[in-house]
Design a protein around this motif. Structure first.
Motif, PDB file in Angstrom:
ATOM      1  N   TYR A 130      37.857 -22.410  10.291  1.00  0.00           N
ATOM      2  CA  TYR A 130      36.596 -22.652   9.411  1.00  0.00           C
ATOM      3  C   TYR A 130      37.646 -21.776   7.812  1.00  0.00           C
ATOM      4  O   TYR A 130      38.413 -20.861   8.061  1.00  0.00           O
ATOM      5  CB  TYR A 130      35.983 -21.318  10.511  1.00  0.00           C
ATOM      6  N   VAL A 131      37.327 -22.024   6.923  1.00  0.00           N
ATOM      7  CA  VAL A 131      37.966 -21.382   6.503  1.00  0.00           C
ATOM      8  C   VAL A 131      36.354 -20.866   5.734  1.00  0.00           C
ATOM      9  O   VAL A 131      35.671 -21.171   4.701  1.00  0.00           O
ATOM     10  CB  VAL A 131      38.034 -22.570   4.657  1.00  0.00           C
ATOM     11  N   PRO A 132      36.468 -19.669   5.046  1.00  0.00           N
ATOM     12  CA  PRO A 132      35.300 -19.072   4.158  1.00  0.00           C
ATOM     13  C   PRO A 132      35.455 -19.416   2.912  1.00  0.00           C
ATOM     14  O   PRO A 132      35.937 -19.318   1.967  1.00  0.00           O
ATOM     15  CB  PRO A 132      36.541 -16.988   4.149  1.00  0.00           C
ATOM     16  N   VAL A 150      19.546 -16.531   3.996  1.00  0.00           N
ATOM     17  CA  VAL A 150      21.036 -16.708   4.673  1.00  0.00           C
ATOM     18  C   VAL A 150      22.570 -17.254   3.802  1.00  0.00           C
ATOM     19  O   VAL A 150      22.022 -17.970   2.768  1.00  0.00           O
ATOM     20  CB  VAL A 150      20.953 -17.536   6.002  1.00  0.00           C
ATOM     21  N   CYS A 151      23.247 -16.683   3.428  1.00  0.00           N
ATOM     22  CA  CYS A 151      24.436 -17.010   2.096  1.00  0.00           C
ATOM     23  C   CYS A 151      25.302 -18.708   3.428  1.00  0.00           C
ATOM     24  O   CYS A 151      25.021 -18.666   4.183  1.00  0.00           O
ATOM     25  CB  CYS A 151      25.059 -16.482   2.047  1.00  0.00           C
ATOM     26  N   GLY A 152      25.377 -19.048   2.202  1.00  0.00           N
ATOM     27  CA  GLY A 152      26.154 -20.335   2.583  1.00  0.00           C
ATOM     28  C   GLY A 152      27.447 -20.743   4.147  1.00  0.00           C
ATOM     29  O   GLY A 152      27.533 -21.217   5.233  1.00  0.00           O
ATOM     30  N   ASP A 153      28.587 -19.064   3.498  1.00  0.00           N
ATOM     31  CA  ASP A 153      29.053 -19.407   4.237  1.00  0.00           C
ATOM     32  C   ASP A 153      28.970 -18.712   5.509  1.00  0.00           C
ATOM     33  O   ASP A 153      29.729 -18.821   6.373  1.00  0.00           O
ATOM     34  CB  ASP A 153      30.469 -17.467   3.552  1.00  0.00           C
ATOM     35  N   CYS A 154      27.941 -17.954   5.459  1.00  0.00           N
ATOM     36  CA  CYS A 154      27.627 -17.343   7.189  1.00  0.00           C
ATOM     37  C   CYS A 154      26.414 -18.297   7.981  1.00  0.00           C
ATOM     38  O   CYS A 154      26.996 -18.376   8.826  1.00  0.00           O
ATOM     39  CB  CYS A 154      26.487 -16.270   7.116  1.00  0.00           C
ATOM     40  N   ALA A 187      30.052 -20.112   9.048  1.00  0.00           N
ATOM     41  CA  ALA A 187      30.128 -19.468  10.667  1.00  0.00           C
ATOM     42  C   ALA A 187      29.388 -19.584  11.342  1.00  0.00           C
ATOM     43  O   ALA A 187      29.375 -19.654  12.586  1.00  0.00           O
ATOM     44  CB  ALA A 187      30.352 -17.954   9.529  1.00  0.00           C
ATOM     45  N   PHE A 188      27.932 -19.475  11.595  1.00  0.00           N
ATOM     46  CA  PHE A 188      27.428 -19.907  12.848  1.00  0.00           C
ATOM     47  C   PHE A 188      27.040 -21.026  13.151  1.00  0.00           C
ATOM     48  O   PHE A 188      27.451 -21.032  14.756  1.00  0.00           O
ATOM     49  CB  PHE A 188      25.975 -19.307  12.253  1.00  0.00           C
TER      50      PHE A 188
END
Length: 934
Positions: free
Chosen positions: A844-846, A893-897, A900-901
């Motif tokens: 995973y990369v933020p 929901v944002c793209g990063d979350c 991450a999910f």
């Protein structure tokens, strides 16, 4: 019929005259509206037909009562070599049953044909065969043999065979079969319905020795099933107990069946009995031929509710005068036979008799009940020619006609031309404006005019003016009307108290509602309870609404489908799955789970609460579905990212369900949007007008803009909006701006144009400023971001804080970004740190581009790491459980979350269901149900 003709013209206009599917659909539509001539003509003109075409036309003749023609068409179908299908067989066998001995002979031939065909048919054909043999033969052997050969018997199968024995008075066989049905049907959740009880009641009162005892047992079962208020069952029970001389039970059932004066109802029954005795005496005495006597009998039977007897007397009257016709027309109108009342009015005119004020009043009332405004206007014209419009009662009927149809200008014109007004006139015009959203204030004006004219308000006046206060949400006006209610001593009338409950509830004054409700005590009816529950829900007091439902059940108060549907809708709106499931359980206990209104509300609730699997399962189990059921399921699939399932269900709806409406297409177009099916979306959008005659509304246009925006077709969006036949509203411009946000600052000019339009329409809506700032931030235009935020500050609007929440056994836990207010914050952040490390190890990369601030990269990473939904999922993971994690979020929901999910779902081995402001995301084993297209 008019809509069917328009649909037909559209098919011809667009070159689909030879499309078999559309022709079959059109035949079905013609049959449903009773235009069998057009259905038959279309069928004859079809160059290609399939078995469905034949089934539609056979069914049409059967439903129209043209049994011989149905049999003839079926013979032609067989000769033409078409495969038999269940619908054609079911229809022709019903026709055979209606045709008598000759029809029965043909029915046996059809049965032989079924046996020879070696085709497997479902229970429908067997059920119809049971009914045919049961009604046409004295012996029950054939019907019983067919019943025993059915592999899986449904409720209709059991009802059919029980009815056969009930009609013969074979009480023992009826109750043996019923007992067997309860044993064998347990695994299929078969429960007796109104038709089962109807047959049981008939069989019970056939037994002189044990009839009363059996009826008492049936009454207990009826109460448990919640069917005592059913007109068919209740009437059968009253008739059964009365026949056996048990008038105590008959009277008690009447009290529970009808929510009005029991004495008047018993008087009505006694009047009918005495009226029949008088009728018999008149026939024996040779006085029946007198017109005045016939008129009196027609009137008596109509007022006793036995309109069939009125028809019989009227039909056999040798001479009929204007009083005869007026009495018959009035009786038909009062007994709900509106079309027949109008037909009798036309027949009277053809006989050369002039209209009177009495015939006009009843006919106008029937036109109002049917919504036949054009015919009502023609009758209005006749009244003007005869000078009858000066009669206050005729004018009141016209007021009611135009008010019910929403023709307020004509309503006022009639009112102003009246030489005098009575109480009904004033109440009609006040009620007309109270029902009009745009002109509610006029209701108050006419109420004051009425008072100035010297008229005192009555109960109807108060109910109308309180409805106006509700629409205004004006508690102050409600209090003033309440004072008048007390002054005129009608405060203790249940209908007035219910109107006050509704008014105060909509005005947000639940304390006043609770005081009135507490004072009502034994005067409360179903409307009172439902008004309180609706008030709590309207004011976002769901726990109080639920507590009231529990209280109703504890005190034995009957819950109707409106109560359940209202509470389920509230559960759906705030996504409280646990509460919704509790209400579902209450519905099961009240034997209402298969009511179509409650069933549809359950499908909607489960889909909005994240359990699309439950919604789908319940939808499949529904015995009857209406358009709302189909719409709820299609929208549910779309909301959960199952675009393919939504479109498959839509195809099934077109074949088996009701005609789609505007709401259906919102679900269908949303499914296309979430699945990226641009071409298919446009195909369905065009079919609205071209196939179904539905004019697209702003909701459908908004779906199309969203469809293009999600697909990145920003150039086409502008072109589409410019060609729209209606002016875009704020929803459409906000959809455009949202699309520009996702496009990484492509088409900035289009986004700026959309924002300017939104600032004009909704200058106080913070979402518009936030979207504009986000659009600039996505492209790194920080100066423009600052300008957008400055404009928001100058407009003095506040944005809604982003938050996420989860429902646990110990309550609802709400989190905001960087939240440190939770008592378990140390555990939560320790778990979040652990998750972040495991995610990075997994690759995973933020995605720091979703930190919409001009910060250093490290600061951006910290910012996205502590979004509210990540804190929520970390909190849930601090508890020991293997159940799916369900999170709600008030923003998108944002793209990063989202990224991450996917990692978290794989790391912890649990499904994560996230509902944001747009849709549901189901994360499982590193993948999302949206396919990263949202």
């Amino acid at each position: 019929s008019k809509d069917a003709k328009l649909f037909h013209l559209q098919i011809l206009k667009h070159g689909f005259a030879y499309d078999v599917f559309l022709c079959n659909t059109l035949i079905n539509v013609y049959v449903r509206v009773g235009d069998l001539a057009s259905a038959s003509k279309l069928f004859d003109e079809m160059p290609d037909r399939n078995s469905v075409s034949w089934a539609c036309i056979v069914s049409g003749y059967t439903h129209k009562g043209m049994s011989n023609e149905a049999c003839k068409m079926f013979k032609e179908m067989v000769r033409a070599g078409f495969l038999l299908n269940r619908y054609a067989l079911g229809s022709v066998l019903r026709a055979c049953q209606e045709c008598g001995p000759s029809g029965f002979k043909f029915g046996m031939q059809v049965h032989c044909l079924v046996l020879k065909s070696n085709q497997t048919f479902d229970g429908l054909v067997s059920n119809v065969l049971i009914a045919m043999y049961g009604s046409c033969l004295e012996s029950t052997d054939c019907a019983r043999r067919i019943f025993e050969e059915i592999e899986t018997r449904d409720l209709i199968s059991w009802n059919s065979i029980i009815s056969v024995y009930s009609q013969r008075g074979d009480t023992i066989s009826v109750f043996k079969l019923f007992s067997r049905m309860q044993r064998e049907g347990f695994r299929y959740s078969l429960k007796p319905n109104e038709y089962t009880f109807g047959s049981l009641i008939t069989a019970a009162y056939s037994s002189v020795l044990s009839g009363s005892y059996l009826l008492q047992q049936i009454l207990a079962m009826v109460k448990k099933a919640g069917l005592l208020s059913d007109l068919y069952v209740g009437s059968a029970l009253v008739s059964g107990f009365a026949r056996l001389g048990n008038f105590y039970y008959a009277r008690k059932i009447f009290e529970q069946m009808i929510q009005k004066n029991v004495v008047s109802m018993n008087g009505l029954m006694e009047g009918r009995r005495k009226g029949k005795e008088v009728h018999g005496y008149l026939i024996r005495s040779g006085l029946f031929d007198m017109v005045a006597v016939g008129n009196g009998l027609v009137n008596m039977y109509a007022k006793c509710g036995t309109i069939d007897d009125s028809r019989s007397v009227f039909r056999f009257m040798i001479g009929k005068d204007s009083v005869s016709w007026n009495t018959m027309i009035s009786g038909l109108d009062q007994n709900g036979c509106y079309e027949e009342a109008i037909m009798n009015f036309c027949a009277m005119r053809r006989d050369g008799l002039m209209s009177s004020n009495f015939s006009l009043i009843s006919t106008l009332s029937s036109c109002a009940s049917l919504g036949w405004i054009m015919l009502g206007q023609q009758i209005h014209g006749e009244g003007l020619k005869l000078g009858l419009d000066s009669d206050v009662s005729v004018s009141n009927a016209l007021l009611s006609l135009y008010a019910d149809a929403g023709y307020l200008s004509r309503c006022l014109k009639v009112f102003f031309l009246m030489p005098e007004h009575d109480q009904v006139s004033w109440n009609s015009v006040i009620g007309a404006f109270a029902d009009s959203e745009a002109l509610v204030s006029e209701a108050v004006k006419y109420y004051l005019d009425m008072r100035r004219a010297g008229w005192s308000p009555n109960g109807v006046t108060f109910i109308n003016i309180l409805a106006a206060a509700s629409s205004f949400s004006m508690g102050k006006l409600g209090h003033q009307v309440h004072a008048q209610v007390i002054k005129y001593n009608v405060a203790n009338e249940t209908t007035i108290e219910n109107a006050l409950l509704s008014c105060y509830g909509k005005c947000g004054e639940m304390d006043d509602c609770e005081k009135i409700f507490a004072r009502m005590s034994e005067r409360r009816d179903e409307v009172s309870w439902n008004s309180m529950i609706s008030g709590y829900i309207h004011n976002e007091l769901l726990p109080k609404a639920m507590n009231l439902v529990w209280f109703m059940m504890q005190r034995g108060q009957r819950l109707d489908h409106f109560t359940f549907a209202t509470v389920l809708s509230a559960c759906a709106s705030v996504a409280t799955l646990e509460r919704g499931m509790e209400v579902h359980a209450c519905g099961v206990r009240a034997c209402l789970e298969f009511d179509v209104v409650i069933g549809s509300a359950l499908v909607d609730m489960y889909s909005k609460c994240g359990r699309i699997d439950y919604a789908s399962r319940f939808f499949d189990l529904m015995p009857v579905r209406n358009v709302y059921s189909w719409n709820s399921m299609i929208s549910g699939y779309a909301r959960h990212g199952h675009g393919d399932k939504a479109l498959t269900l839509f195809s099934q709806m077109k074949l088996d369900g009701p005609l789609p409406d505007h709401v259906t297409f919102v679900g269908v177009l949303s499914a296309c949007s979430h699945a990226g099916l641009v071409d298919e979306g446009f195909k369905h959008f065009k079919s609205m007008s071209q196939v179904y005659g539905l004019i697209p509304q702003l909701e459908q246009f908004s779906c199309m803009v969203d469809l293009l925006g999600r697909a990145g077709e920003l150039d086409k969006i502008e072109e589409f909006i410019n060609k729209m036949p209606i002016t875009p509203n704020s929803l459409i411009w906000r959809t455009v701006l949202g699309a520009c946000c996702r496009a990484n600052c492509r088409k900035t000019e289009l986004g700026r144009k959309a924002a300017n339009m939104l600032f004009e329409m909704e200058p106080q809506n913070a979402v518009n400023y936030v979207l504009l700032a986000n659009m600039y931030a996505s492209g790194g235009k920080w100066e423009d971001v600052a300008k957008a935020r400055k404009a928001m500050k100058e407009a003095e609007v506040k944005k809604e804080a982003g938050c996420s929440w989860v429902t646990m056994k110990d309550g609802v836990h709400v989190f905001v970004a960087g939240d440190e207010s939770h008592p378990e914050k140390d555990l939560i952040y320790e778990k979040l740190k652990e998750l972040n490390q495991k995610m990075r190890d997994a690759g995973y990369v933020p995605q720091t581009k979703f930190a919409l601030f001009d910060l250093e990269p490290e600061s951006k990473e910290d910012l996205v790491s502590y979004h509210s939904e990540k804190i929520a999922v970390a909190f849930v993971l601090t508890r020991n459980s293997k159940l799916p994690i369900r999170i709600m979020k008030n923003l998108r929901v944002c793209g990063d979350c989202h990224s991450a999910f996917k990692f978290i779902s794989k790391i912890v081995g649990r499904e994560i269901v996230l509902r944001d402001s747009n849709r549901f995301h189901h994360f499982n084993d590193g993948k999302c149900s949206c396919g990263d297209y949202w």
